[in-house]
Design a protein around this motif. Structure first.
Motif, short mmCIF file in Angstrom:
data_model
loop_
_atom_site.label_atom_id
_atom_site.label_comp_id
_atom_site.label_asym_id
_atom_site.label_seq_id
_atom_site.Cartn_x
_atom_site.Cartn_y
_atom_site.Cartn_z
N GLU A 65 -14.10 18.07 19.88
CA GLU A 65 -12.98 18.12 18.94
C GLU A 65 -13.51 18.57 17.59
N VAL A 66 -12.90 19.57 17.01
CA VAL A 66 -13.24 19.98 15.66
C VAL A 66 -12.50 19.02 14.73
N LEU A 67 -13.25 18.14 14.09
CA LEU A 67 -12.65 17.13 13.22
C LEU A 67 -12.20 17.73 11.89
N THR A 68 -13.00 18.63 11.37
CA THR A 68 -12.64 19.33 10.14
C THR A 68 -13.44 20.61 10.03
N VAL A 69 -12.82 21.60 9.51
CA VAL A 69 -13.50 22.84 9.13
C VAL A 69 -12.81 23.34 7.87
N PHE A 101 -10.98 21.36 21.22
CA PHE A 101 -9.66 21.09 20.66
C PHE A 101 -9.75 21.03 19.15
N LEU A 102 -8.66 21.34 18.50
CA LEU A 102 -8.54 21.17 17.06
C LEU A 102 -7.07 21.05 16.69
N GLU A 103 -6.83 20.52 15.51
CA GLU A 103 -5.49 20.51 14.93
C GLU A 103 -5.52 21.40 13.70
N VAL A 104 -4.42 22.10 13.48
CA VAL A 104 -4.30 22.98 12.32
C VAL A 104 -2.87 22.91 11.82
N PHE A 120 -8.49 30.39 21.24
CA PHE A 120 -7.75 29.13 21.25
C PHE A 120 -6.28 29.42 21.54
N ALA A 121 -5.66 28.53 22.30
CA ALA A 121 -4.24 28.64 22.61
C ALA A 121 -3.53 27.35 22.24
N ARG A 122 -2.26 27.47 21.94
CA ARG A 122 -1.46 26.29 21.60
C ARG A 122 -1.42 25.33 22.78
N ALA A 123 -1.69 24.05 22.50
CA ALA A 123 -1.68 23.03 23.54
C ALA A 123 -0.70 21.91 23.24
N ALA A 135 4.51 16.02 -1.64
CA ALA A 135 5.16 17.14 -0.97
C ALA A 135 5.64 16.77 0.44
N GLY A 136 5.25 15.59 0.92
CA GLY A 136 5.67 15.17 2.25
C GLY A 136 4.60 15.37 3.30
N THR A 137 5.04 15.66 4.50
CA THR A 137 4.10 15.84 5.60
C THR A 137 4.31 17.22 6.23
N THR A 138 3.32 17.61 7.01
CA THR A 138 3.37 18.89 7.72
C THR A 138 2.92 18.66 9.16
N ASP A 139 3.56 19.35 10.08
CA ASP A 139 3.18 19.26 11.48
C ASP A 139 1.85 19.99 11.71
N ALA A 140 1.20 19.62 12.81
CA ALA A 140 -0.05 20.27 13.21
C ALA A 140 0.08 20.83 14.60
N LEU A 141 -0.41 22.05 14.78
CA LEU A 141 -0.57 22.60 16.12
C LEU A 141 -1.84 22.03 16.71
N VAL A 142 -1.80 21.64 17.96
CA VAL A 142 -3.00 21.30 18.68
C VAL A 142 -3.37 22.56 19.45
N MET A 143 -4.61 23.00 19.28
CA MET A 143 -5.07 24.21 19.94
C MET A 143 -6.27 23.89 20.82
N ARG A 144 -6.38 24.59 21.95
CA ARG A 144 -7.42 24.34 22.94
C ARG A 144 -8.12 25.65 23.31
N LEU A 145 -9.42 25.53 23.53
CA LEU A 145 -10.23 26.65 23.99
C LEU A 145 -11.01 26.22 25.22
#
Length: 152
Positions: A65-69, A101-104, A120-123, A135-145
């Motif tokens: 899992e990519v925790l942060t980049v 996996f990562l979230e973006v 990477f593809a959307r998972a 500003a609130g919150t934002t959704d994250a895409l989970v992506m998988r390779l």
């Protein structure tokens, strides 16, 4: 630019790079604590002792899992994120890891484009994943390779 495998010695520079890249950065002690964890590894990208970018990953159960980049704004679009990702994924491949996996953030078009170009593809989708303060919150895409199929 050089990439340095993260140890406790790099935590201060990693925190600097993270602070340049994000509004809600991780502190030096957080990087230190994480690097002490099992399966945690990362890299610092720098140039003439200037922190350019950082990546931190966790391997467990055949996955990474990519925790942060993150990349400092002046260093963006210069291949820093790609170099960090390739170095981190190479470590995972060498360890026999099958997938990454990562979230973006859904509005981070540059990162989504980079990850898609890397295979990477959307998972999935995590609703309200990122806290953006007032500003609130934002959704994250989970992506998988799939690392067993992806080119090195």
């Amino acid at each position: 630019m050089r990439l340095v495998r993260a140890t406790a010695a790099e935590c201060e520079a990693m925190a600097v790079a993270h602070a340049l890249a994000f509004d809600r950065p991780w502190r030096e002690d957080e990087f230190e604590d994480l690097l002490e964890g099992e399966g945690i590894y990362g890299f610092l990208a720098d140039d003439a002792d200037e922190a350019l970018g950082v990546i931190l990953c966790r391997m467990a159960g055949g996955e990474v899992e990519v925790l942060t980049v993150g990349v400092a704004p002046p260093a963006r679009r210069r291949g820093v994120a790609l170099a960090l990702m390739l170095a981190a994924l190479d470590v995972a491949r060498q360890a026999g890891t099958a997938s990454a996996f990562l979230e973006v953030a859904v509005d981070n078009d540059a990162a989504i484009t980079l990850y898609a170009l890397m295979g990477f593809a959307r998972a999935g989708l995590r609703k309200a994943y990122y806290d953006r303060g007032p500003a609130g919150t934002t959704d994250a895409l989970v992506m998988r390779l799939d690392l067993t199929r992806a080119a090195a």
